[in-house]
Design an enzyme around this catalytic site. Structure first.
Site, PDB file in Angstrom:
ATOM      1  N   ASP A  26       4.367 -14.000 -12.305  1.00 39.80           N
ATOM      2  CA  ASP A  26       3.963 -13.520 -10.988  1.00 39.80           C
ATOM      3  C   ASP A  26       5.239 -13.384 -10.164  1.00 39.80           C
ATOM      4  OD1 ASP A  26       2.395 -12.866  -8.725  1.00 39.80           O
ATOM      5  OD2 ASP A  26       2.446 -14.963  -8.060  1.00 39.80           O
ATOM      6  N   GLU A  85       2.909  -9.081 -13.347  1.00 43.91           N
ATOM      7  CA  GLU A  85       1.984  -8.455 -12.398  1.00 43.91           C
ATOM      8  C   GLU A  85       2.718  -7.358 -11.639  1.00 43.91           C
ATOM      9  OE1 GLU A  85      -1.475 -10.388  -9.975  1.00 43.91           O
ATOM     10  OE2 GLU A  85       0.375 -10.600  -8.820  1.00 43.91           O
ATOM     11  N   ASP A 157       1.396 -19.777  -7.299  1.00 42.85           N
ATOM     12  CA  ASP A 157       2.166 -18.751  -8.021  1.00 42.85           C
ATOM     13  C   ASP A 157       2.080 -18.962  -9.529  1.00 42.85           C
ATOM     14  OD1 ASP A 157       3.239 -17.385  -5.660  1.00 42.85           O
ATOM     15  OD2 ASP A 157       4.345 -19.241  -5.336  1.00 42.85           O
TER      16      ASP A 157
END
Length: 181
Positions: A26, A85, A157
């Site tokens: 992420d 992502e 996260d």
């Protein structure tokens, strides 16, 4: 969908299929979340998760710190596949640009280790993990814990990164339909 390398340690299932270690990332300039799972024909197992913090300093120093920390994670965890992502555009163009630079580090480091890197939109990750494309962070964290029993999440996260890894494992195993002429 993605080419996978055989496990370095030769770990396979009883049926002979390779267990694949997947790294989810992420991206973030301040906090870059990471999560590692093992995927075995639809069965998932939590391996590790955490957050790389860039600290203070110039943008170049912070990106270098993220590069070094993510490199340490990959060296220690030895994944065979990685996924990142995708980012979305904020109202703040400067913040979006900085996030894009952190995302470049998240794509570069796995590639330097010879990994094929998948990319997934946030809504696709949420739909895969939660079942709803506009789920909130609490829902994502809850479903990550449900799908990875016993996992202790180091933060939001890291939870998002594990969700990216779960999504990649799902699409990695998805059968591809034959193409008709």
């Amino acid at each position: 969908m993605f080419a996978l390398r055989a496990r370095r340690n030769g770990k396979t299932t009883k049926g002979g299929a390779a267990v694949v270690r997947v790294l989810g990332i992420d991206p973030g300039l301040v906090n870059l979340g990471w999560g590692v799972i093992e995927a075995d024909r639809g069965r998932l197992r939590h391996v590790a998760n955490g957050t790389c913090h860039s600290g203070k300093g110039s943008l170049a120093e912070r990106l270098l710190t993220l590069h070094a920390r993510l490199s340490e994670v990959i060296a220690a965890q030895a994944p065979e596949a990685a996924a990142v992502e995708q980012t979305f555009v904020n109202k703040d163009a400067v913040a979006t640009l900085k996030l894009g630079q952190a995302r470049a580090v998240a794509l570069l480091v796995p590639a330097q280790f010879g990994l094929t890197v998948g990319e997934y939109a946030p809504n696709k990750v949420k739909k895969c993990v939660v079942g709803v494309g506009h789920a909130d962070k609490a829902q994502v964290q809850h479903m990550v814990k449900m799908q990875l029993p016993g996992a202790v999440l180091s933060g939001p996260d890291a939870a998002d990164a594990l969700a990216v890894a779960i999504c990649h494992a799902f699409y990695m195993d998805a059968p591809t339909a034959p193409v008709r002429a």
